[in-house]
Scaffold this motif. Structure first.
Motif, mmCIF file in Angstrom:
data_model
loop_
_atom_site.group_PDB
_atom_site.id
_atom_site.type_symbol
_atom_site.label_atom_id
_atom_site.label_comp_id
_atom_site.label_asym_id
_atom_site.label_seq_id
_atom_site.Cartn_x
_atom_site.Cartn_y
_atom_site.Cartn_z
ATOM 1 N N GLY A 1 0.783 -1.229 0.000
ATOM 2 C CA GLY A 1 0.000 0.000 0.000
ATOM 3 C C GLY A 1 0.812 1.274 0.000
ATOM 4 O O GLY A 1 0.287 2.349 0.332
ATOM 5 N N ARG A 2 2.095 1.201 -0.392
ATOM 6 C CA ARG A 2 2.918 2.413 -0.422
ATOM 7 C C ARG A 2 2.344 3.403 -1.452
ATOM 8 O O ARG A 2 2.035 3.034 -2.582
ATOM 9 N N PRO A 3 2.194 4.673 -1.060
ATOM 10 C CA PRO A 3 1.549 5.654 -1.939
ATOM 11 C C PRO A 3 2.545 6.371 -2.851
ATOM 12 O O PRO A 3 3.761 6.292 -2.671
ATOM 13 N N HIS A 4 1.991 7.089 -3.819
ATOM 14 C CA HIS A 4 2.793 8.013 -4.620
ATOM 15 C C HIS A 4 1.919 9.175 -5.034
ATOM 16 O O HIS A 4 0.679 9.116 -4.981
ATOM 17 N N SER A 5 2.550 10.261 -5.457
ATOM 18 C CA SER A 5 1.834 11.455 -5.884
ATOM 19 C C SER A 5 2.062 11.691 -7.376
ATOM 20 O O SER A 5 2.713 10.888 -8.056
ATOM 21 N N ASN A 6 1.565 12.826 -7.873
ATOM 22 C CA ASN A 6 1.779 13.170 -9.274
ATOM 23 C C ASN A 6 3.201 13.625 -9.551
ATOM 24 O O ASN A 6 3.570 13.863 -10.711
#
Length: 330
Positions: free
Chosen positions: A249-254
């Motif tokens: 579930g590691r997130p990322h952004s634009n």
């Protein structure tokens, strides 16, 4: 010496010479094969990866033991083409390419426990915590993974987009369920066909720059170039924020930027290094894969389909997932 004696001696000498010449010709005809059989080097007799027999349809990837004894061949210059398997071998658990606990270099497991029970509120106690920003921590908390990690929840309680058959996107294609890929090269592109979800990526090699304000894509926008004759470097931007980086579930952004380094070690082996750089979610870049091994498969390898079917998912939830999530009868 009488004339008759001289004539008899001359005839005997001629016959002896003819016999000697005949024997020499026979030996000349027999000797080369004998010499060749004795001087053939062991390496010349060793087969290549293409000589290994495989099923022509739905081929099964080779294992490390299958490469033992193969002729050692140098890597071809500036060539990554072929079918490569990233699944790896079973080593007391899932093969390394599956990455059920998150990206291989940053697995969300506890010290001494590769199969954590899940339910932890965060990742602070894992072996190698990630450098989250405050926004990264908040976004991570909103993701409910269902893999084998410290924060995992039951399948029916998770919100992993892949669990409802949404495409995984990039770089998750390489950080979870990393299996077989096929690489094809043209004059202007490197094309990677991926077994997982039967999707593909186009990496442009014509010298174009990355887009400045790209419309989000699941697999982003990629450009690549050769760092040397055996190392190909790819930069990718513009990934859709709805996707996760991995099963933990590691997130990322634009603002995510991913660097891949594909290094061909020799004819049969490739190494992949993946670096994540997202200043909104992480205070510094981090390695997701480090010299991760891929093995060349024999020519004619047929990649088996691997899709997510919504109808199968609906049946699973009906029979298993929904009953588990339902509250107990009062």
């Amino acid at each position: 010496m009488p004339a008759e004696a001289r004539t008899l001696f001359s005839d005997m000498a001629k016959r002896a010479v003819r016999t000697t010449l005949q024997m020499a010709l026979v030996l000349a005809a027999l000797l080369p094969p004998i010499v060749r059989a004795q001087t053939t080097s062991p390496a010349a007799q060793t087969k290549s990866v293409d000589d290994i027999k495989i099923d022509k349809w739905n081929s099964v990837p080779l294992r490390e033991k299958d490469y033992a004894g193969l002729k050692q061949v140098p890597a071809p210059r500036r060539d990554l083409s072929g079918v490569w398997d990233a699944t790896g071998d079973l080593t007391g658990g899932a093969p390394p390419g599956i990455q059920a606990s998150g990206a291989n270099e940053r697995r969300a497991v506890l010290p001494g426990n590769k199969v954590p029970p899940g339910g932890e509120p965060d990742e602070r106690n894992i072996l190698n915590p990630l450098p989250y920003t405050p926004l990264g921590e908040i976004t991570l908390e909103s993701h409910k993974p269902t893999g084998v990690s410290v924060r995992s929840v039951p399948e029916a309680l998770g919100n992993d987009p892949v669990d409802i058959c949404d495409p995984p996107g990039f770089p998750r294609l390489e950080l979870a369920e990393f299996r077989a890929i096929e690489i094809a090269q043209t004059a202007d592109q490197m094309i990677i066909l991926n077994q997982y979800y039967q999707t593909w990526r186009t990496i442009w090699t014509d010298g174009r720059a990355l887009p400045l304000n790209p419309e989000p894509r699941l697999n982003g926008y990629s450009v690549g170039k050769w760092a040397d004759d055996y190392t190909f470097v790819v930069e990718t931007v513009g990934m859709n924020e709805k996707t996760w980086l991995d099963k933990a579930g590691r997130p990322h952004s634009n603002e995510l930027k991913v660097e891949e380094r594909l290094h061909r070690v020799d004819h049969d082996h490739l190494e992949l290094t993946v670096t994540i750089d997202d200043p909104k979610m992480y205070t510094q870049p981090w390695l997701a894969l480090n010299k991760f091994p891929l093995r060349l498969q024999p020519r004619g390898f047929d990649i088996r389909e691997l899709y997510c079917a919504p109808s199968d998912l609906e049946e699973y939830n009906k029979e298993i997932g929904d009953p588990i999530a339902a509250p107990p009868d009062k």
